[in-house]
Design an enzyme around this catalytic site. Structure first.
Site, PDB file in Angstrom:
ATOM      1  N   GLU A 135    -108.744 101.397 -10.387  1.00 47.11           N
ATOM      2  CA  GLU A 135    -107.784 102.126 -11.216  1.00 47.11           C
ATOM      3  C   GLU A 135    -106.442 102.367 -10.546  1.00 47.11           C
ATOM      4  OE1 GLU A 135    -109.425 105.534 -13.241  1.00 47.11           O
ATOM      5  OE2 GLU A 135    -110.784 104.264 -14.385  1.00 47.11           O
ATOM      6  N   GLU A 165    -116.758 100.509 -15.589  1.00 42.48           N
ATOM      7  CA  GLU A 165    -117.020 101.925 -15.891  1.00 42.48           C
ATOM      8  C   GLU A 165    -116.929 102.138 -17.392  1.00 42.48           C
ATOM      9  OE1 GLU A 165    -114.929 105.033 -13.678  1.00 42.48           O
ATOM     10  OE2 GLU A 165    -114.883 103.724 -11.918  1.00 42.48           O
TER      11      GLU A 165
HETATM   12  C1  BG6 Z   1    -112.600 106.908 -13.455  1.00 47.47           C
HETATM   13  C2  BG6 Z   1    -112.783 106.875 -11.970  1.00 47.47           C
HETATM   14  O1  BG6 Z   1    -111.266 107.193 -13.686  1.00 47.47           O
HETATM   15  O2  BG6 Z   1    -113.228 107.889 -14.197  1.00 47.47           O
HETATM   16  C3  BG6 Z   1    -114.006 107.622 -11.460  1.00 47.47           C
HETATM   17  O3  BG6 Z   1    -112.771 105.557 -11.485  1.00 47.47           O
HETATM   18  C4  BG6 Z   1    -114.175 108.908 -12.255  1.00 47.47           C
HETATM   19  O4  BG6 Z   1    -113.829 107.840 -10.087  1.00 47.47           O
HETATM   20  C5  BG6 Z   1    -114.393 108.539 -13.722  1.00 47.47           C
HETATM   21  O5  BG6 Z   1    -115.172 109.742 -11.798  1.00 47.47           O
HETATM   22  C6  BG6 Z   1    -114.657 109.730 -14.637  1.00 47.47           C
HETATM   23  O6  BG6 Z   1    -113.647 110.690 -14.509  1.00 47.47           O
HETATM   24  P1  BG6 Z   1    -113.985 112.198 -14.182  1.00 47.47           P
HETATM   25  O7  BG6 Z   1    -112.660 112.850 -13.980  1.00 47.47           O
HETATM   26  O8  BG6 Z   1    -114.704 112.727 -15.368  1.00 47.47           O
HETATM   27  O9  BG6 Z   1    -114.821 112.182 -12.953  1.00 47.47           O
END
Ligand code: BG6
Length: 470
Positions: A165, A369
């Site tokens: 990211e 993700e």
């Molecule tokens: C992504 C990241 O942006 O979202 C992760 O690569 C992150 O590291 C995930 O944990 C979810 O976001 P959050 O803020 O809910 O942990």
């Protein structure tokens, strides 16, 4: 587009899950690990830090066995740069090499394909003190670090992701900690950092191809569809501009080796253009990805900028604002439901995103993700009924199958997160995993691993190659 028949998921589809080192490992200062920017930052009030996290460093065998039990074909995790080079550069920490050697061996011995992110937000603090990504020396340090990873783990790791990211680190540098608020023009500095990260990435991609001819490497940005607030041409132009600034800026350089025209124009207009040295563009053109990995949680909607002080909006999540005066204004999409944290839920946007990326770049895609953060509850008898997560994933996987039927070449799905870990800003109570880790924000309890209902659901899905969906 409707289809009479859905294409099945390929037999070798990489069903898996994702984590990142600082969010799962703990052992923040053990066995010679140096501090990262994350270790030195102060998190939001009332939430845990990342020092123990899910203590995966000490539980990795048990954790990998659980992933194997779920039938994982792939596991995406990141390597902590500061375990390998405690100061980011200079002396190598053999203990760090040993840990990832053992971890990768464990993953392989369970028949799981390791997918390694080289850098996931946790820049070595020692490099940060010398200017971080604003300093071109960080590019060299990353190249040496990449070489070390390829030398030590390249015999077993076939899939590499450069930077997680990068676009979020630049667009939301205030939230992720890349911004230096003391500078006169912090945004210009962010785009200089961006340029340096892009160079580091291109160098790593070239190096990977030279050193490991059969390995594959790609970037891992957060890419999402951008909708216009209405059919008003002004809104449509705002959406196009944001698409270029948020998404294509990053991928056009990675794939085509050139800055996107609309995005470059935005940089010029705002006075954010980076200094580009002789030879930089050649470096950018020489490093090419084999695939595109991307993270998707939600789509985004923007309208024409009003330039009346209302352009920059919080769209759900407390720490992310969207809007750029004179260009676009972040708005809520009234067609979408929201999760407990205000993030809009848009499975169809996931299909759109897959199609848009594939149409533009024609490279194989892997989803690194996608998932739902929620306040899961541990019930009596070690039950976690996360039906909302099953629903979220089911809808997204259905749309992925539609995209596959549309002709998109997608070869893997690694949702966030394989196991509960610490959220970037909302502590450990915001959970994403298939496996519950028994701890509270400040009470570490017994860190016991507990299979959630989604664990059994995903296991069945993998075992049937996605057929249990239908
Ligand atoms: C992504 C990241 O942006 O979202 C992760 O690569 C992150 O590291 C995930 O944990 C979810 O976001 P959050 O803020 O809910 O942990």
């Amino acid at each position: 587009m409707k289809h009479n028949q859905l294409k099945p998921f390929p037999a070798d589809f990489l069903w898996g899950g994702s984590t990142s080192a600082y969010q799962i490992e703990g052992a923040w200062n053990e066995d010679g690990k140096g501090p990262s920017v994350i270790d030195m930052a102060k998190g939001p009030e009332g939430t845990t830090d990342f020092k123990v996290a899910s203590d995966h460093y000490h539980h990795y065998k048990e954790d990998i066995a659980l992933l194997a039990e779920m039938g994982f074909k792939a596991y995406r995790f990141s390597i902590a740069w500061t375990r390998i080079y405690p100061n980011g550069a200079g002396e190598l920490n053999q203990k760090g090499i040993e840990f990832y050697d053992n971890l990768i061996n464990e993953i392989e011995s369970q028949g799981i394909e390791p997918i390694v992110t080289m850098y996931h937000f946790d820049l070595p603090y020692a490099l940060e003190q010398k200017g971080g990504w604003s300093n071109r020396e960080t590019i060299d340090a990353f190249e040496v670090y990449a070489k070390t990873l390829f030398e030590n783990f390249g015999d077993r790791v076939k899939y590499w992701l450069t930077i997680n990211e990068q676009n979020m680190m630049i667009l939301h540098g205030d939230a992720i900690g890349t911004v230096n608020p003391n500078l006169e023009n912090p945004k210009k500095d962010l785009y200089q950092q961006n340029h340096h990260m892009l160079l580091a990435q291109a160098k790593a991609m070239s190096l990977c191809h030279q050193m490991l001819p059969s390995a594959k490497i790609g970037p891992a940005p957060n890419i999402v569809s951008i909708y216009p607030d209405s059919s008003n041409p002004e809104d449509i132009m705002a959406a196009q501009s944001y698409m270029a600034i948020r998404n294509w800026l990053y991928l056009d350089i990675a794939v085509f080796g050139r800055y996107n025209t609309t995005a470059w124009n935005f940089l010029e207009e705002k006075g954010y253009t980076p200094t580009i040295l002789d030879g930089d563009m050649e470096v950018l053109q020489s490093g090419k990805p084999d695939f595109i990995a991307f993270n998707y949680y939600t789509s985004q909607t923007v309208g024409a900028s009003k330039e009346d002080g209302t352009d920059v909006n919080h769209t759900g999540d407390q720490h992310i604002t969207i809007g750029e005066p004179g260009i676009y204004k972040g708005v809520t999409n009234a067609n979408l439901e929201k999760n407990e944290f205000g993030w809009e839920i848009d499975p169809i946007g996931f299909r759109n995103t897959l199609r848009e990326i594939y149409d533009r770049y024609n490279l194989p895609l892997i989803v690194t993700e996608n998932g739902l953060g929620a306040f899961d509850k541990l019930e009596e008898g070690d039950v976690v009924n996360d039906s909302y997560r099953i629903e979220f994933l089911r809808k997204h996987i259905e749309q992925m199958q539609l995209a596959l039927t549309d002709g998109v070449e997608v070869f893997g799905f690694c949702p966030w997160s394989a196991i509960d870990l610490i959220s970037t800003h909302q502590g450990c109570s915001k959970r994403y995993g298939f496996i519950f880790v028994n701890r509270g924000e400040f009470d570490l309890k017994d860190l016991r691993r507990i299979r959630k209902n989604s664990f059994y659901w995903y296991k069945e899905l993998i075992a049937t190659g996605g057929k249990s969906l239908n």
